[in-house]
Structure formats: C-alpha cells, structure tokens
Motif scaffolding. Structure first.
Motif, PDB file in Angstrom:
ATOM      1  N   ASN A 153       0.821  -1.216   0.000  1.00 53.53           N
ATOM      2  CA  ASN A 153       0.000   0.000   0.000  1.00 53.53           C
ATOM      3  C   ASN A 153       0.848   1.257   0.000  1.00 53.53           C
ATOM      4  O   ASN A 153       0.507   2.254  -0.635  1.00 53.53           O
ATOM      5  CB  ASN A 153      -0.925   0.014   1.224  1.00 53.53           C
ATOM      6  N   ALA A 154       1.970   1.206   0.725  1.00 50.33           N
ATOM      7  CA  ALA A 154       2.837   2.381   0.849  1.00 50.33           C
ATOM      8  C   ALA A 154       3.496   2.759  -0.468  1.00 50.33           C
ATOM      9  O   ALA A 154       3.969   3.884  -0.625  1.00 50.33           O
ATOM     10  CB  ALA A 154       3.908   2.122   1.911  1.00 50.33           C
ATOM     11  N   GLY A 238      -9.256   9.037   4.731  1.00 54.61           N
ATOM     12  CA  GLY A 238      -9.108  10.484   4.571  1.00 54.61           C
ATOM     13  C   GLY A 238      -7.692  10.878   4.194  1.00 54.61           C
ATOM     14  O   GLY A 238      -7.476  11.702   3.305  1.00 54.61           O
ATOM     15  N   ILE A 239      -6.707  10.265   4.861  1.00 48.26           N
ATOM     16  CA  ILE A 239      -5.305  10.594   4.586  1.00 48.26           C
ATOM     17  C   ILE A 239      -4.866  10.012   3.247  1.00 48.26           C
ATOM     18  O   ILE A 239      -4.296  10.722   2.398  1.00 48.26           O
ATOM     19  CB  ILE A 239      -4.386  10.077   5.709  1.00 48.26           C
ATOM     20  N   GLN A 244      -3.258  14.144  -0.227  1.00 47.86           N
ATOM     21  CA  GLN A 244      -2.393  14.637  -1.298  1.00 47.86           C
ATOM     22  C   GLN A 244      -2.990  15.889  -1.940  1.00 47.86           C
ATOM     23  O   GLN A 244      -2.262  16.847  -2.262  1.00 47.86           O
ATOM     24  CB  GLN A 244      -2.175  13.545  -2.343  1.00 47.86           C
ATOM     25  N   PHE A 245      -4.322  15.917  -2.116  1.00 49.61           N
ATOM     26  CA  PHE A 245      -4.983  17.087  -2.688  1.00 49.61           C
ATOM     27  C   PHE A 245      -4.945  18.263  -1.705  1.00 49.61           C
ATOM     28  O   PHE A 245      -4.807  19.417  -2.108  1.00 49.61           O
ATOM     29  CB  PHE A 245      -6.429  16.749  -3.052  1.00 49.61           C
ATOM     30  N   GLN A 259       3.269  13.315  -3.074  1.00 53.04           N
ATOM     31  CA  GLN A 259       3.416  11.868  -2.936  1.00 53.04           C
ATOM     32  C   GLN A 259       4.456  11.495  -1.887  1.00 53.04           C
ATOM     33  O   GLN A 259       4.353  10.449  -1.236  1.00 53.04           O
ATOM     34  CB  GLN A 259       3.804  11.231  -4.282  1.00 53.04           C
ATOM     35  N   LEU A 260       5.473  12.332  -1.708  1.00 57.52           N
ATOM     36  CA  LEU A 260       6.504  12.063  -0.703  1.00 57.52           C
ATOM     37  C   LEU A 260       5.891  12.007   0.689  1.00 57.52           C
ATOM     38  O   LEU A 260       6.170  11.088   1.465  1.00 57.52           O
ATOM     39  CB  LEU A 260       7.589  13.132  -0.756  1.00 57.52           C
ATOM     40  N   TYR A 261       5.033  12.969   1.012  1.00 54.72           N
ATOM     41  CA  TYR A 261       4.405  13.011   2.338  1.00 54.72           C
ATOM     42  C   TYR A 261       3.482  11.809   2.543  1.00 54.72           C
ATOM     43  O   TYR A 261       3.450  11.218   3.629  1.00 54.72           O
ATOM     44  CB  TYR A 261       3.620  14.319   2.498  1.00 54.72           C
ATOM     45  N   LEU A 262       2.761  11.451   1.478  1.00 55.88           N
ATOM     46  CA  LEU A 262       1.871  10.297   1.570  1.00 55.88           C
ATOM     47  C   LEU A 262       2.673   9.009   1.740  1.00 55.88           C
ATOM     48  O   LEU A 262       2.301   8.119   2.514  1.00 55.88           O
ATOM     49  CB  LEU A 262       1.004  10.225   0.308  1.00 55.88           C
TER      50      LEU A 262
END
Length: 396
Positions: A153-154, A238-239, A244-245, A259-262
């Motif tokens: 998933n990550a 939610g996360i 990302q948006f 995408q890096l933060y996600l």
C-alpha cells in the motif's frame, strides 16, 4: 519422550519460508490495490473526475475487496481450497489489463471490481496460512504478514511519481508482471497449505462432536472491534485518498512532492506494523489496541494546522502509531473465534474496512460540498474512538 519434545518444538517454531512467501504474496496483492489510488491524480486530470467520483472508485475497490471477505472467509472455513490463492492473483491480473486501457469512468469501475475480487479471495486464505505458519507466535507472524500488505500500500505514492506521472494510465500494464509473479509465489505456498489442511481435517474428524457456542460476550467484543477498525479506516481513507490534494491546494506543492508526504505516512505504517505484533505478544492485544488507537489522536488533531516543515515528522509518527495495532486487531478476532479463522480475518480486514470504505465516498462529498480543510479537520477527531477499547475483554 524425545519424539514428543520434537513435536512440541515443531508446534512452536514459526515456519519462516512460508511466512515470508505469503507476506510477499500479500505485498504483491496490495501493491496492485495501491495502483488504484496511485492513479487518482492522473484520472482526476485526464477524465476530469470530481472528488465524489474518486470516492466512488475507492468505494468500489474497498467494498468489493472488503465486504466479500467475511463471506469468502466463512465459505473457506467450511470448504478451504489451496487453489484460491493463485486464482486470486489471476483476477487481479485481469483488473490490471482493464485499468491500463479503461476509456472512461465506468470502465475504470469495472476493472477495479476484478482487482477487488482478487483481494477478497486472497486475504482470508492468506490469513489462514499465516495462522498455520505462526505456531505459538501469532502476533509476530501476523505483523510480518501485514508488513507485506502495508508495504504494498505504501508504494502507491511512488507509483504515482515514478510510473503514472511519466507514463500515464497505461503504466498500469506493467503490473500484469506483478500479478504473474504473485501467481507463481502463491502456487508454491498452496502446496504446503494443502498438507496443513489435510492434517486439520483429520483432527477435525476426531473431534466432530465438540461444538462451541459463541457467547454474548464474544459478540459484544466483535462489535466493539469492528467499530474501532471502522473509525481507524475512515481516518486512513481520509489521509490516503485526499491528503495529497490537501497538500497541493493549501501548501501549494506539486503532485510529486505531495506523494513524498503520503509515502512517509504509509511506510511509517508498515514499520509500525512490524513493531506492533511483538509488543502485543508481550504486553497484551487489548493494551496495544488502546495505545495505538487513542495514541494517534494528539498527532491527528494538530496535523491540519501545522506549517509544512512540521508535516513530515508528524505524519510519520501518526502513521507509525496508527498502524502498530493493525495485525493485533486480526489476531484478537482470530482468538475470539478460533474455529472460524477465515471469517474472523475477513470480518476485521474485510467487513470493517469495507464499511470504512463508505468513508471514501462520504469524505469526498464533504470535500466537494465544503472544503478539503473541513474534511481534514473532521477526520482528525476519528482516533478519539479509541476510548471504546476500555470495554474490550482482557485476554485470558
């Protein structure tokens, strides 16, 4: 005497080759599921989808892959079949081909259905394989298994940045190779699994007269467990689907940067899963569930308000703590229903997360009608449901 000691030792020793193989299978299965949210920014732009339509895609995937799991689990408890494992990857393979060439929103939904079917078939059978391979170390084994899924998933943000941004929607065709590899790995696992099932069926025939009633206490505990996973799933939805948006709109960063933060959130979850299982084995399942769920709340509550340079460490800690109990939920349910391991696994990983998938649609509607800010603030209160852990029965 010596044979007896060896038998007891074998019953306590984790079957590592099988555990690692089924974890790899879990990684590949969930990596293909991760392709769907990874495509969200691309589809939102190319097909001009609304947040609600994105929510419906997430809903279709999660409801198909999740709501069917208890049904598949109940069926496979009665009629287990090793062939379900490679067949699950075959369904996902068809979904990947469809997703790569989907011309419109409705064809995307149809393709996602096949990916969801594959996942629904895989998870109950995969959890049963882990149950057999774990021996006495169920928390640890379930953590290794879930590490594979969480890592898969990550990878979604990396898929977006490295595959779908440069290659677009057709980049999904590369995951046909992933599905084929998964079929090979799971075919090997299924041969070992068939031997275990034969031994279990033999023991079951010897104790056919023994039937255990499910008490009201167990039913109450299962309801609480589902509610806890439900709240956790809404926050995770939610996360993983909309943060990302939020980052792109309120912090003015690019798709690649978002995408890096996600990715940090999701990989922190994978790491947390590894640590959570052994901690639950040592300190108790209920204690770990309480510490993980309610312990996420302070970080979730401040996340929508912090400056960008604080987001990375906070989202890492949030993902780590939230996911540390992921494997423990499954093991706790399995121990409540030891005679229905497949159904218990499907109930937690499947039904509860499937109901949580309703959150993907509801949260998308909130973002469309109100704002992404309102959505993130609402999500931040969900970990407070961790107080329900007080009413879970302690393990004996």
């Amino acid at each position: 005497m010596q044979a007896s000691v060896e038998q007891r030792t074998n019953m306590q020793t984790v079957v590592y080759p099988i555990l690692i193989a089924i974890s790899i299978g879990h990684l590949l299965n969930d990596a293909m599921q991760a392709v769907v949210p990874a495509l969200f920014p691309i589809l939102e732009s190319s097909m001009r989808l609304s947040y609600t339509q994105i929510g419906w895609i997430a809903f279709t995937l999660n409801m198909t892959s999740s709501i069917l799991q208890p049904v598949v689990g109940l069926f496979s408890d009665r009629y287990p079949s090793p062939s379900f494992l490679p067949l699950s990857m075959g369904a996902s393979l068809l979904g990947m081909i469809g997703l790569a060439f989907a011309p419109n929103f409705f064809f995307v939904l149809l393709s996602v259905l096949f990916i969801g079917f594959g996942s629904a078939i895989f998870h109950p059978e995969g959890s049963r394989v882990v149950y057999f391979a774990a021996r006495a170390r169920r928390g640890f084994a379930q953590s290794i298994y879930q590490l594979g899924g969480n890592t898969g998933n990550a990878l979604a943000p990396l898929f977006t940045a490295l595959i779908f941004v440069p290659f677009g929607q057709k980049g999904a065709v590369w995951f046909v190779i992933v599905a084929a590899l998964g079929m090979i790995v799971l075919f090997w696992v299924s041969k070992w699994y068939a031997v275990q099932l034969h031994q279990v069926n033999k023991r079951r025939k010897e104790t056919m007269g023994e039937k255990k009633q499910i008490s009201q206490k167990i039913i109450f505990a299962l309801i609480l467990l589902v509610l806890l996973v439900f709240a956790r799933s809404w926050y995770y939805a939610g996360i993983s689907n909309y943060y990302q948006f939020y980052l792109m709109k309120y912090y003015d960063i690019s798709i690649r940067e978002a995408q890096l933060y996600l990715f940090v959130f999701m990989i922190a979850g994978a790491i947390g899963t590894v640590f959570g299982g052994p901690l639950a084995d040592r300190f108790g399942r209920r204690n770990l569930i309480f510490a993980s769920t309610l312990g996420t709340a302070p970080f979730a509550l401040i996340l929508p308000y912090v400056p960008l340079h604080f987001v990375l460490p906070i989202i890492f800690v949030t993902g780590f703590i939230l996911s540390s109990s992921f494997a423990t939920f499954v093991v706790y349910a399995q121990e409540l229903l030891p005679g229905n391991v497949g159904m218990a696994s499907g109930l937690i990983v499947g039904l509860a997360f499937g109901m949580g998938a309703l959150g993907a649609v509801a949260l998308g509607k909130i973002a469309d009608v109100y704002t992404l800010k309102a959505l993130m603030v609402m999500c931040s209160f969900l970990p407070l449901f961790g107080v329900l852990t007080f009413w879970l029965p302690k393990e004996t």
